[in-house]
Write a protein that holds these residues in place. Structure first.
Motif, PDB file in Angstrom:
ATOM      1  N   ALA B  33       0.838  -1.167  -0.045  1.00 33.20           N
ATOM      2  CA  ALA B  33       0.001  -0.124  -0.135  1.00 33.20           C
ATOM      3  C   ALA B  33       1.024   1.293  -0.065  1.00 33.20           C
ATOM      4  CB  ALA B  33      -0.985  -0.047   1.327  1.00 33.20           C
ATOM      5  N   ILE B  34       1.887   1.285   0.989  1.00 31.36           N
ATOM      6  CA  ILE B  34       2.702   2.262   1.032  1.00 31.36           C
ATOM      7  C   ILE B  34       3.524   2.188  -0.369  1.00 31.36           C
ATOM      8  CG2 ILE B  34       4.770   3.317   2.287  1.00 31.36           C
ATOM      9  CD1 ILE B  34       3.559   1.752   4.483  1.00 31.36           C
ATOM     10  N   LYS B  35       4.088   1.305  -0.858  1.00 27.23           N
ATOM     11  CA  LYS B  35       4.940   1.468  -1.895  1.00 27.23           C
ATOM     12  C   LYS B  35       4.025   1.758  -3.246  1.00 27.23           C
ATOM     13  CE  LYS B  35       8.705  -1.599  -3.548  1.00 27.23           C
ATOM     14  NZ  LYS B  35       9.342  -2.892  -3.382  1.00 27.23           N
ATOM     15  N   GLY B  36       2.844   1.275  -3.293  1.00 22.68           N
ATOM     16  CA  GLY B  36       2.035   1.796  -4.505  1.00 22.68           C
ATOM     17  C   GLY B  36       1.544   3.160  -4.519  1.00 22.68           C
ATOM     18  N   PHE B  37       1.495   3.510  -3.445  1.00 20.18           N
ATOM     19  CA  PHE B  37       0.986   5.045  -3.128  1.00 20.18           C
ATOM     20  C   PHE B  37       2.216   5.842  -3.543  1.00 20.18           C
ATOM     21  CE2 PHE B  37       0.395   9.169  -1.178  1.00 20.18           C
ATOM     22  CZ  PHE B  37      -0.960   9.233  -1.193  1.00 20.18           C
ATOM     23  N   ARG B  38       3.438   5.487  -3.282  1.00 25.46           N
ATOM     24  CA  ARG B  38       4.483   6.294  -3.625  1.00 25.46           C
ATOM     25  C   ARG B  38       4.807   6.246  -5.148  1.00 25.46           C
ATOM     26  NH1 ARG B  38       9.641   5.452   0.231  1.00 25.46           N
ATOM     27  NH2 ARG B  38      10.226   7.304  -0.948  1.00 25.46           N
ATOM     28  N   ASN B  39       5.010   5.144  -5.771  1.00 25.91           N
ATOM     29  CA  ASN B  39       5.284   4.706  -6.699  1.00 25.91           C
ATOM     30  C   ASN B  39       4.379   4.838  -8.101  1.00 25.91           C
ATOM     31  OD1 ASN B  39       7.723   4.305  -6.020  1.00 25.91           O
ATOM     32  ND2 ASN B  39       7.657   2.205  -6.123  1.00 25.91           N
ATOM     33  N   SER B  40       2.923   5.149  -7.572  1.00 26.21           N
ATOM     34  CA  SER B  40       2.074   5.235  -8.666  1.00 26.21           C
ATOM     35  C   SER B  40       2.279   6.282  -9.863  1.00 26.21           C
ATOM     36  CB  SER B  40       0.718   5.395  -7.780  1.00 26.21           C
ATOM     37  OG  SER B  40      -0.532   5.807  -8.712  1.00 26.21           O
ATOM     38  N   PRO B  41       1.970   6.110 -10.824  1.00 31.17           N
ATOM     39  CA  PRO B  41       1.920   7.001 -11.881  1.00 31.17           C
ATOM     40  C   PRO B  41       0.698   8.158 -11.527  1.00 31.17           C
ATOM     41  CG  PRO B  41       1.073   5.308 -12.728  1.00 31.17           C
ATOM     42  CD  PRO B  41       1.533   4.848 -11.324  1.00 31.17           C
ATOM     43  N   VAL B  42       0.969   9.578 -11.722  1.00 32.71           N
ATOM     44  CA  VAL B  42       0.087  10.451 -11.460  1.00 32.71           C
ATOM     45  C   VAL B  42      -0.326  11.071 -12.808  1.00 32.71           C
ATOM     46  CG1 VAL B  42      -0.554  12.368  -9.947  1.00 32.71           C
ATOM     47  CG2 VAL B  42       1.210  10.656  -9.290  1.00 32.71           C
ATOM     48  N   VAL B  43      -1.541  11.515 -12.896  1.00 29.24           N
ATOM     49  CA  VAL B  43      -2.072  12.161 -13.960  1.00 29.24           C
ATOM     50  C   VAL B  43      -1.209  13.522 -14.347  1.00 29.24           C
ATOM     51  CG1 VAL B  43      -4.272  11.257 -14.670  1.00 29.24           C
ATOM     52  CG2 VAL B  43      -3.970  12.978 -12.751  1.00 29.24           C
ATOM     53  N   SER B  44      -1.107  14.354 -13.397  1.00 31.24           N
ATOM     54  CA  SER B  44      -0.682  15.625 -13.535  1.00 31.24           C
ATOM     55  C   SER B  44       0.738  15.666 -13.718  1.00 31.24           C
ATOM     56  CB  SER B  44      -1.139  16.562 -12.406  1.00 31.24           C
ATOM     57  OG  SER B  44      -0.579  16.216 -11.394  1.00 31.24           O
TER      58      SER B  44
END
Lengths: 79, 203
Positions: B33-44
């Motif tokens: 959960a932490i890792k996915g939050f940090r490494n997630s691609p962001v739209v902006s």
């Protein structure tokens, strides 16, 4: 749990106490393991001197945290 | 915990397997959960890393911090979704590999108990090493040796910590050691000497 009261009449520690104890112990084990394996892997990638110390410390912290978390969870699911 | 420790041998395997699966799934969920939050691609922002990137955290961390500043609230919801994806993808995998490890470990442990006729730390150290070796068997002999050494050292550390803690804690609070050990290692742990020898008879 079969026993609620120990030989000396002490009441059973709470769930949170177990989780804490699991975390502390996992942390200790993880730090020891991290010191061992971190030394090897940092030496292998060519770190020396002060950099080596930093690398080992980082590995120790990481594996201590990981181990501690997992062991705390392992304690938590059994109480 | 005590009745767990005295689990008769064939059922111990099932118990360890399930416990390890639960532990791996929950722990994997937390970490992913932490890792996915940090490494997630962001739209902006620019996509800083894929979900499956297993590289060093430090490299990804800086970029993730940058994009986190750029990210709007929509970005946060995207991050949460990425985190959920990572958890759904990775946590069961980790649970599965934990379960394989735990199951194989306690199978070998039980076999050793049967063969040697006693339960001591050497059982679990040996079975940790053998488990590592067996699970790395497809990667060749060198990997087998490395993995076996790792498993053996790890289990030796855990056993040693358990023994130390037992000795240390039996002087202070008598209820300490029964929970202070890793449950999957508990069956093979030696019975502590004085206050616990009769302790088990309380149940």
């Amino acid at each position: 749990m079969p026993v609620a009261v120990g030989p000396y009449g002490q009441s059973q520690p709470s769930c949170f106490d177990r989780v804490k104890m699991g975390f502390v112990m996992g942390c200790a084990v993880g730090m020891a393991a991290g010191a061992l394996f971190g030394t090897f892997s940092c030496l292998r990638i060519g770190m020396r001197g002060r950099e080596l110390m930093g690398g080992i410390g980082k590995t120790m912290m990481q594996s201590g945290g990981t181990f501690g978390t997992f062991m705390a969870i392992g304690m938590g699911i059994r109480c | 915990m005590e009745e767990y420790a005295r689990e008769p041998c064939p059922w111990r395997i099932v118990d360890d397997c399930g416990g390890a699966f639960t532990m791996g799934t929950i722990g994997g969920g937390v970490f992913q959960a932490i890792k996915g939050f940090r490494n997630s691609p962001v739209v902006s922002g620019r996509p800083v890393g894929l979900l499956r990137s297993r590289g060093p955290v430090a490299g990804g961390g800086d970029g993730a911090g940058d994009t986190f500043l750029l990210a709007s609230s929509q970005g946060v919801s995207h991050r949460l979704r990425g985190s959920l994806t990572a958890v759904k993808t990775r946590a069961p995998q980790l649970g599965g590999s934990f379960a394989v490890w735990g199951g194989l470990f306690s199978m070998i442990d039980c076999s050793l108990v049967q063969v040697r006729g006693k339960e001591d730390p050497w059982n679990s150290i040996t079975s940790g090493a053998l488990t590592g070796a067996v699970l790395a068997a497809r990667n060749g002999p060198v990997a087998m040796v490395g993995s076996a050494a790792m498993g053996g050292i790890l289990l030796a550390l855990i056993e040693g910590a358990g023994i130390l803690l037992t000795r240390f804690a039996s002087a202070q609070f008598p209820n300490g050691p029964q929970f202070a050990e890793d449950p999957s290692q508990l069956p093979a742990a030696p019975l502590p000497p004085s206050p616990f020898g009769d302790y088990r008879q309380y149940q």
